[in-house]
Design a protein around this motif. Structure first.
Motif, PDB file in Angstrom:
ATOM      1  N   PHE A  16       0.912  -1.253  -0.078  1.00 22.66           N
ATOM      2  CA  PHE A  16      -0.020  -0.131   0.014  1.00 22.66           C
ATOM      3  C   PHE A  16       0.961   1.268   0.023  1.00 22.66           C
ATOM      4  O   PHE A  16       1.982   1.342   0.728  1.00 22.66           O
ATOM      5  CB  PHE A  16      -0.887   0.033   1.113  1.00 22.66           C
ATOM      6  N   GLU A  18       1.136   5.272   0.822  1.00 22.20           N
ATOM      7  CA  GLU A  18       0.363   6.380   1.420  1.00 22.20           C
ATOM      8  C   GLU A  18       1.408   7.090   1.672  1.00 22.20           C
ATOM      9  O   GLU A  18       2.580   7.186   2.227  1.00 22.20           O
ATOM     10  CB  GLU A  18       0.053   5.835   2.795  1.00 22.20           C
ATOM     11  N   VAL A  25       2.675  -5.532   2.288  1.00 24.47           N
ATOM     12  CA  VAL A  25       1.669  -6.336   2.987  1.00 24.47           C
ATOM     13  C   VAL A  25       1.679  -7.591   2.743  1.00 24.47           C
ATOM     14  O   VAL A  25       1.357  -8.573   3.295  1.00 24.47           O
ATOM     15  CB  VAL A  25       0.286  -5.832   2.651  1.00 24.47           C
ATOM     16  N   PRO A  44      -2.454 -13.767  12.600  1.00 21.96           N
ATOM     17  CA  PRO A  44      -2.821 -12.581  13.286  1.00 21.96           C
ATOM     18  C   PRO A  44      -3.494 -11.499  12.548  1.00 21.96           C
ATOM     19  O   PRO A  44      -3.212 -11.306  11.143  1.00 21.96           O
ATOM     20  CB  PRO A  44      -1.400 -12.156  13.881  1.00 21.96           C
ATOM     21  N   SER A  45      -4.005 -10.531  13.162  1.00 18.51           N
ATOM     22  CA  SER A  45      -4.908  -9.558  12.682  1.00 18.51           C
ATOM     23  C   SER A  45      -3.893  -8.554  11.913  1.00 18.51           C
ATOM     24  O   SER A  45      -2.743  -8.116  12.368  1.00 18.51           O
ATOM     25  CB  SER A  45      -5.462  -8.736  13.560  1.00 18.51           C
ATOM     26  N   GLY A  46      -3.897  -8.451  10.745  1.00 19.88           N
ATOM     27  CA  GLY A  46      -3.247  -7.441   9.865  1.00 19.88           C
ATOM     28  C   GLY A  46      -1.853  -8.068   9.095  1.00 19.88           C
ATOM     29  O   GLY A  46      -1.197  -7.534   8.495  1.00 19.88           O
ATOM     30  N   CYS A  47      -1.911  -9.384   9.171  1.00 16.48           N
ATOM     31  CA  CYS A  47      -0.801 -10.093   8.414  1.00 16.48           C
ATOM     32  C   CYS A  47      -1.120 -10.341   7.061  1.00 16.48           C
ATOM     33  O   CYS A  47      -0.314 -10.920   6.148  1.00 16.48           O
ATOM     34  CB  CYS A  47      -0.706 -11.549   9.107  1.00 16.48           C
ATOM     35  N   GLY A  48      -2.234  -9.806   6.505  1.00 20.46           N
ATOM     36  CA  GLY A  48      -2.407  -9.929   5.100  1.00 20.46           C
ATOM     37  C   GLY A  48      -3.415 -10.684   4.436  1.00 20.46           C
ATOM     38  O   GLY A  48      -3.594 -11.029   3.283  1.00 20.46           O
ATOM     39  N   LYS A  49      -4.242 -11.356   5.264  1.00 21.99           N
ATOM     40  CA  LYS A  49      -5.071 -12.521   4.737  1.00 21.99           C
ATOM     41  C   LYS A  49      -6.297 -11.989   3.814  1.00 21.99           C
ATOM     42  O   LYS A  49      -6.508 -12.291   2.760  1.00 21.99           O
ATOM     43  CB  LYS A  49      -5.923 -13.076   6.093  1.00 21.99           C
ATOM     44  N   SER A  50      -6.765 -10.693   4.425  1.00 25.42           N
ATOM     45  CA  SER A  50      -7.906 -10.145   3.373  1.00 25.42           C
ATOM     46  C   SER A  50      -7.369  -9.568   2.013  1.00 25.42           C
ATOM     47  O   SER A  50      -8.040  -9.806   1.050  1.00 25.42           O
ATOM     48  CB  SER A  50      -8.556  -9.012   4.099  1.00 25.42           C
ATOM     49  N   THR A  51      -6.268  -9.094   2.323  1.00 23.82           N
ATOM     50  CA  THR A  51      -5.519  -8.387   1.046  1.00 23.82           C
ATOM     51  C   THR A  51      -5.128  -9.790   0.059  1.00 23.82           C
ATOM     52  O   THR A  51      -5.523  -9.416  -0.945  1.00 23.82           O
ATOM     53  CB  THR A  51      -4.066  -7.934   1.427  1.00 23.82           C
ATOM     54  N   GLU A 172     -13.615 -14.674   6.845  1.00 22.96           N
ATOM     55  CA  GLU A 172     -14.069 -14.744   8.224  1.00 22.96           C
ATOM     56  C   GLU A 172     -15.849 -14.575   8.390  1.00 22.96           C
ATOM     57  O   GLU A 172     -16.609 -14.109   8.839  1.00 22.96           O
ATOM     58  CB  GLU A 172     -13.783 -13.565   9.132  1.00 22.96           C
ATOM     59  N   HIS A 205     -10.574 -17.026  12.278  1.00 20.93           N
ATOM     60  CA  HIS A 205      -9.814 -17.119  13.352  1.00 20.93           C
ATOM     61  C   HIS A 205      -9.969 -18.372  14.405  1.00 20.93           C
ATOM     62  O   HIS A 205      -9.500 -18.262  15.702  1.00 20.93           O
ATOM     63  CB  HIS A 205     -10.300 -15.686  14.049  1.00 20.93           C
TER      64      HIS A 205
HETATM   65  N1  LIG Z   1      -6.164   0.590   2.363  1.00 17.75           N
HETATM   66  C1  LIG Z   1      -5.240   0.613   3.086  1.00 17.75           C
HETATM   67  N2  LIG Z   1      -4.169   1.433   3.123  1.00 17.75           N
HETATM   68  C2  LIG Z   1      -3.017   0.954   3.731  1.00 17.75           C
HETATM   69  N3  LIG Z   1      -2.600  -0.077   4.432  1.00 17.75           N
HETATM   70  C3  LIG Z   1      -3.544  -1.054   4.399  1.00 17.75           C
HETATM   71  C4  LIG Z   1      -4.908  -0.760   3.862  1.00 17.75           C
HETATM   72  N4  LIG Z   1      -5.746  -1.890   3.839  1.00 17.75           N
HETATM   73  C5  LIG Z   1      -4.809  -2.684   4.731  1.00 17.75           C
HETATM   74  N5  LIG Z   1      -3.748  -2.118   5.076  1.00 17.75           N
HETATM   75  C6  LIG Z   1      -2.804  -2.824   5.975  1.00 17.75           C
HETATM   76  O1  LIG Z   1      -2.273  -4.173   5.285  1.00 17.75           O
HETATM   77  C7  LIG Z   1      -2.058  -4.902   6.253  1.00 17.75           C
HETATM   78  C8  LIG Z   1      -2.895  -6.122   5.905  1.00 17.75           C
HETATM   79  O2  LIG Z   1      -4.297  -5.973   6.069  1.00 17.75           O
HETATM   80  P1  LIG Z   1      -5.325  -7.232   5.956  1.00 17.75           P
HETATM   81  O3  LIG Z   1      -6.535  -6.318   5.857  1.00 17.75           O
HETATM   82  O4  LIG Z   1      -4.905  -7.984   4.783  1.00 17.75           O
HETATM   83  O5  LIG Z   1      -5.097  -7.946   7.200  1.00 17.75           O
HETATM   84  P2  LIG Z   1      -5.788  -9.134   7.793  1.00 17.75           P
HETATM   85  O6  LIG Z   1      -4.992 -10.185   7.844  1.00 17.75           O
HETATM   86  O7  LIG Z   1      -6.933  -9.687   6.833  1.00 17.75           O
HETATM   87  O8  LIG Z   1      -6.238  -8.685   9.182  1.00 17.75           O
HETATM   88  P3  LIG Z   1      -7.638  -9.022  10.099  1.00 17.75           P
HETATM   89  O9  LIG Z   1      -7.614 -10.327  10.821  1.00 17.75           O
HETATM   90  O10 LIG Z   1      -7.645  -7.758  11.064  1.00 17.75           O
HETATM   91  O11 LIG Z   1      -8.723  -8.876   9.093  1.00 17.75           O
HETATM   92  C9  LIG Z   1      -2.437  -4.314   7.576  1.00 17.75           C
HETATM   93  O12 LIG Z   1      -1.357  -3.932   8.140  1.00 17.75           O
HETATM   94  C10 LIG Z   1      -3.297  -3.117   7.231  1.00 17.75           C
HETATM   95  O13 LIG Z   1      -3.052  -2.026   8.184  1.00 17.75           O
END
Ligand SMILES: Nc1ncnc2c1ncn2[C@@H]1O[C@H](COP(=O)(O)OP(=O)(O)OP(=O)(O)O)[C@@H](O)[C@H]1O
Ligand SMILES: [Mg+2]
Length: 226
Positions: A16, A18, A25, A44-51, A172, A205
């Motif tokens: 990303f 910014e 990510v 863990p939250s933020g590790c990139g799963k949704s991305t 999720e 989770h």
């Molecule tokens: N639009 C965005 N701009 C900048 N950073 C982003 C954006 N969307 C997500 N991130 C960052 O990318 C990283 C991965 O986010 P992601 O949503 O893939 O995590 P996740 O594993 O799905 O977490 P969760 O379990 O909380 O859903 C995180 O550090 C998040 O802060």
């Protein structure tokens, strides 16, 4: 012998950007998904799963790497072709069901097929068919807010499968459900994988549900660690 993978992703990188700084990510993520298999992703939250799910769902493009669906390079496709692939090959289920509250269960489920240009008769017939598979036929005429959380999520699954996708991406889907409803939703997804030969990728989770899948992928800091 194992089938060829339905989806194959190699060395995906994603960041990303910014205000001039770029945050990595996903780092060299590779994954193969097979028909008839349910795979979970935990981390863990933020590790990139949704991305990762967004990239595999053709909703965004990686900075580098390869993604193929049925051995076809989908990153070479233009946006129009990707939208067609998404509508025909993929089904999405999210933590919050995103059902349209003004529409009945039946109308919600039929909608993606109507959008794909199919006739009203065919769409409603198929909608009844998939609702039946998910044990919801008797709820067809209700509005979403008159259903339990688990039922709403099963309607969302019905909507995700009406166009007969090859792959379901679920982020999720049981995240806001109680244990009993989570188990039900999960067993519906497992059953679909086996009976319809669909490949299912589910972010969760819930370790117990994750471990009941055919495969568990563990992620940390944008990488697959196991
Ligand atoms: N639009 C965005 N701009 C900048 N950073 C982003 C954006 N969307 C997500 N991130 C960052 O990318 C990283 C991965 O986010 P992601 O949503 O893939 O995590 P996740 O594993 O799905 O977490 P969760 O379990 O909380 O859903 C995180 O550090 C998040 O802060
Ligand atoms: Mg997420």
């Amino acid at each position: 012998m194992k089938h060829p993978p339905l989806l194959q992703a190699k060395n995906l990188k994603y960041s990303f950007n910014e205000t001039g700084t770029s945050t990595h990510v996903l780092n060299d993520v590779s994954i193969e998904l097979f028909p008839g298999e349910i795979t979970s992703i935990v981390g863990p939250s933020g590790c990139g799963k949704s991305t990762l799910l967004y990239l595999l769902g053709l909703l965004d493009r990686p900075d580098s790497g390869e993604i193929s669906l049925n051995e076809k390079d989908v990153l070479k496709c233009d946006d129009k072709k990707r939208t067609i692939l998404r509508n025909h090959k993929l089904g999405f289920v999210f933590q919050f069901h995103f059902l349209i509250k003004e529409l009945s269960v039946l109308d919600n489920v039929a909608l993606p097929m109507r959008k794909a240009g199919k006739s009203k008769t065919a769409s409603y017939e198929k909608a009844r068919d998939v609702l039946g598979k998910l044990g919801l036929l008797d709820k067809s005429n209700r509005f979403p807010h008159k259903l339990s959380g688990g039922e709403q999520q099963r309607v969302a699954i019905a909507r995700a499968i009406i166009n007969s996708p090859s792959l379901i991406l679920a982020d999720e889907p049981t995240g806001n459900l109680d244990t009993e409803n989570s188990k039900k939703v999960h067993s519906v997804l497992s059953k679909l994988a086996i009976e319809e030969n669909i490949s299912v990728l589910i972010v969760t989770h819930n370790l117990e549900l994750a471990q009941s899948c055919d495969r568990v992928i563990k992620m940390r800091d944008g990488r697959i660690i196991e």
